[in-house]
Enzyme design. Structure first.
Site, PDB file in Angstrom:
ATOM      1  CG  HIS A  60     -16.677 -20.710 -11.273  1.00 51.98           C
ATOM      2  ND1 HIS A  60     -17.099 -22.020 -11.371  1.00 51.98           N
ATOM      3  CD2 HIS A  60     -15.361 -20.722 -11.594  1.00 51.98           C
ATOM      4  CE1 HIS A  60     -16.089 -22.774 -11.733  1.00 51.98           C
ATOM      5  NE2 HIS A  60     -15.023 -22.023 -11.872  1.00 51.98           N
ATOM      6  CG  HIS A  75     -12.736 -18.179 -14.356  1.00 51.86           C
ATOM      7  ND1 HIS A  75     -12.515 -17.771 -13.066  1.00 51.86           N
ATOM      8  CD2 HIS A  75     -12.646 -19.541 -14.331  1.00 51.86           C
ATOM      9  CE1 HIS A  75     -12.292 -18.824 -12.293  1.00 51.86           C
ATOM     10  NE2 HIS A  75     -12.367 -19.915 -13.036  1.00 51.86           N
TER      11      HIS A  75
END
Length: 662
Positions: A60, A75
């Site tokens: 992620h 992110h």
């Protein structure tokens, strides 16, 4: 170093200032300046040119160092670390040099939304104070690769002092670790420590001993946060260096990485009742987390099975036809092979090897063993097999989940031991062999017979209760039947129902069970109507409602009701009222299909009688009571938002000390 440079949008969508993203750690700029995008596309491109220095194990987050000296953190999503990389496909690897605008990943935004997470894609300059003079964000709709921000960088040498001219001190990780440990109450106050992308996470024996203000002001610390029993020290990109220094000073036996932490549990509280609540809560958490990945499939299969039952009841299709068998296989396969699916998901939750535990589920659902189990009643302790001469009872494990939860738990304990004691040269073959043999044997020899024994006593108790008073049995069974479903003990009831239908042609017990199905569906329907903001949960609630009214309550139970506690019990109140009326009105069923879709089962072959009207009254009462109690007392959308999104003012921690978001 260049004076200015452009940063690109990593994904198409609505570009916003970093202060407007839905993760407080980023929106408060604890991770540095940057921007966010509310995405409408799955394609992820690099916002800058540079070297890939970090790819999170959960996919992620990606770290990039530019030639201009910027350290960029990309992110994807908020709290998506909990999804273990499933929505993401990374197209690069650490060490690669990438160009701005080059596709580096994909993210499935629908899968993220369906998991109840937020999809914001955030770009942060984590060394803002060292390199950034000014940033101009171009807010508005953008396509992936469009200009997103123009940054002005500090000239060479400017980064040696801050705005007041004070010298920047280089972080001494050993010194920082020493000061952090001292101010969390000393090494003796630390139970365990883990880390994620940006935080060192402490499990403290007494959190009141920690001095927040001193830790916040240490050189190298960005902030302090507290959630889920963790004392979290926000470090930023240097988190691994600080973590290693902390572990080195604490000594061996303390400290796990983010992968190992998935299996690590929060220390249990002291006292018998607190411990009982803790372990029961942990068990429910494992059960619901293990079931969540298959909830949608269970709901779809439940609806298909309900429709098929309705078609057969209307005599549009024979249950002996090949068409029926094919469609029934489509709806029934997910339930029949549930041990394999639950084995896989439970292993993921508990940190065991998913493939191996899935194979153990295959052992329990193996056709030969299913055939062996069918030769005796599932509520009798008849020894129908032997294992190396030891007489055992083989039960039918299809449709079951609890034995596989136990199998995954055992595997999570056995695997580290095998890893430690089996030489690496033969571990790939010997470890799975030993694990499959040992865990399968324990389930078949110990766990299965124990569950069968408990089931047999439950069945005898239920029969005695039915003979004592239809009304009281309706109240008690209606209120607690779905509790049996949680642990798979409801299969004790099926032979009783089958025996009643075989000997008398009808079953009063099955009519009570039907009322509990309606109640569970009504509770999750209340969640559907009361949920306004969370689209993902509204979708789950809608599908689970239809499935429950079609006679399959698992999606409602594991997807929402059991997960949010009070909803499960408000549903059980409706089930108790429905069961009470079913007993008082002496309602019978002449078939197996229950809930609303099974209305035809309540029609006496000799003609419609009081059983059908009693079914309508009891079902309506169960629906109204369960819906009303849940709508007004069992559910608040605020609870859902705090538990699912874990953003805004409260960041709730997981029972697992594992990795939350940065």
């Amino acid at each position: 170093m260049s004076n200015t440079m452009n940063m690109l949008a990593p994904v198409g969508g609505n570009l916003v200032n970093i202060s407007d993203v839905h993760d407080p750690m980023f929106s408060e700029k604890a991770m540095g300046e940057g921007f966010g995008i509310l995405p409408n596309d799955s394609k992820i491109v690099s916002p800058v040119s540079g070297k890939v220095v970090l790819i999170a194990s959960t996919k992620h987050a990606i770290g990039i160092d530019t030639d201009d000296g910027m350290e960029i953190l990309l992110h994807m999503g908020v709290d998506t670390v909990e999804l273990d990389g499933e929505p993401f496909n990374i197209l690069i690897k650490e060490g690669d040099h990438i160009e701005a605008g080059q596709q580096i990943a994909t993210m499935d935004i629908d899968q993220i939304k369906n998991a109840g997470k937020i999809t914001d894609v955030i770009v942060a300059i984590t060394n803002t104070a060292m390199v950034l003079k000014e940033i101009d964000i171009h807010v508005g709709e953008v396509e992936a690769g469009n200009k997103a921000a123009t940054v002005s960088l500090l000239a060479k040498g400017e980064n040696e002092s801050d705005n007041n001219g004070a010298s920047k001190k280089k972080v001494d990780f050993d010194e920082l670790a020493k000061n952090i440990i001292k101010n969390v109450g000393g090494a003796s106050n630390v139970d365990n420590v883990i880390h994620c992308i940006t935080r060192v996470r402490f499990y403290l024996k007494d959190e009141s001993k920690a001095n927040d203000e001193i830790i916040k002001n240490l050189n190298g610390v960005l902030d302090v946060a507290k959630a889920g029993g963790q004392y979290q020290v926000v470090i930023g990109p240097a988190v691994e260096d600080v973590f290693d220094a902390v572990v080195s000073q604490l000594g061996p036996g303390i400290g796990t990485n983010d992968n190992e932490s998935k299996a690590q549990k929060e220390p249990a509280p002291k006292g018998i009742w607190p411990k009982t609540k803790y372990y029961f809560s942990s068990l429910i958490g494992v059960i619901t987390a293990s079931m969540m990945p298959v909830i949608g499939l269970l709901a779809a299969s439940g609806i298909l099975k309900g429709l098929l039952s309705l078609i057969v009841s209307a005599k549009w299709l024979s249950n002996t036809s090949s068409t029926y068998m094919i469609i029934n296989a489509m709806g029934d396969s997910v339930f029949y092979f549930l041990p394999i699916l639950v084995g896989f998901t439970a292993a993921k939750r508990l940190g065991a090897n998913q493939i191996i535990v899935g194979v153990i589920g295959g052992v329990l659902a193996y056709p030969t063993l299913v055939q062996l189990a069918s030769k005796t009643s599932s509520v009798q302790m008849t020894m129908n097999a032997d294992f190396f001469g030891i007489p055992i009872h083989v039960a039918n494990y299809t449709y079951s989940i609890f034995p596989m939860i136990a199998a995954a738990w055992m595997a999570s304990i056995i695997e580290p031991w095998l890893k430690k004691h089996i030489p690496a040269t033969v571990r790939m073959i010997v470890s799975p062999l030993v694990e499959v043999f040992v865990v399968s044997a324990i389930i078949l020899i110990v766990v299965g017979p124990v569950i069968t024994l408990m089931s047999s006593y439950l069945a005898m108790g239920i029969v005695a209760l039915l003979n004592f008073s239809p009304a009281i049995s309706g109240l008690i069974i209606g209120g607690f039947y779905q509790c049996l479903v949680i642990f798979g003990l409801h299969w004790a009831v099926i032979p009783v129902v089958a025996n009643q239908i075989a000997t008398t042609g009808h079953s009063a017990l099955n009519a009570i069970i039907s009322a509990t199905m309606v109640a569970q569906g009504a509770a999750v329907m209340a969640v559907f109507f009361k949920t306004r903001k969370n689209v993902a949960m509204k979708q789950i609630a809608g599908a689970a409602t239809i499935s429950a009214f079609a006679g399959i309550t698992e999606p409602a139970m594991y997807g929402i009701n059991l997960k949010y506690g009070r909803i499960f019990w408000t549903a059980n109140i409706g089930g108790a009222i429905g069961g009470l009326l079913t007993g008082l009105l002496h309602v019978d069923m002449w078939g197996f299909a229950g809930s609303l879709i099974g209305f035809a089962s309540f029609i006496n072959p000799k003609g419609i009688d009081s059983s059908f009207t009693g079914f309508l009254i009891a079902s309506a009462a169960a629906l109204i009571v369960s819906f009303t109690c849940t709508y007004f007392f069992g559910f608040k959308e605020q609870d859902l938002e705090e538990s699912v999104h874990e953003v805004e003012k409260v960041r709730l921690g997981s029972r697992e000390p594992a990795v939350k978001d940065a």
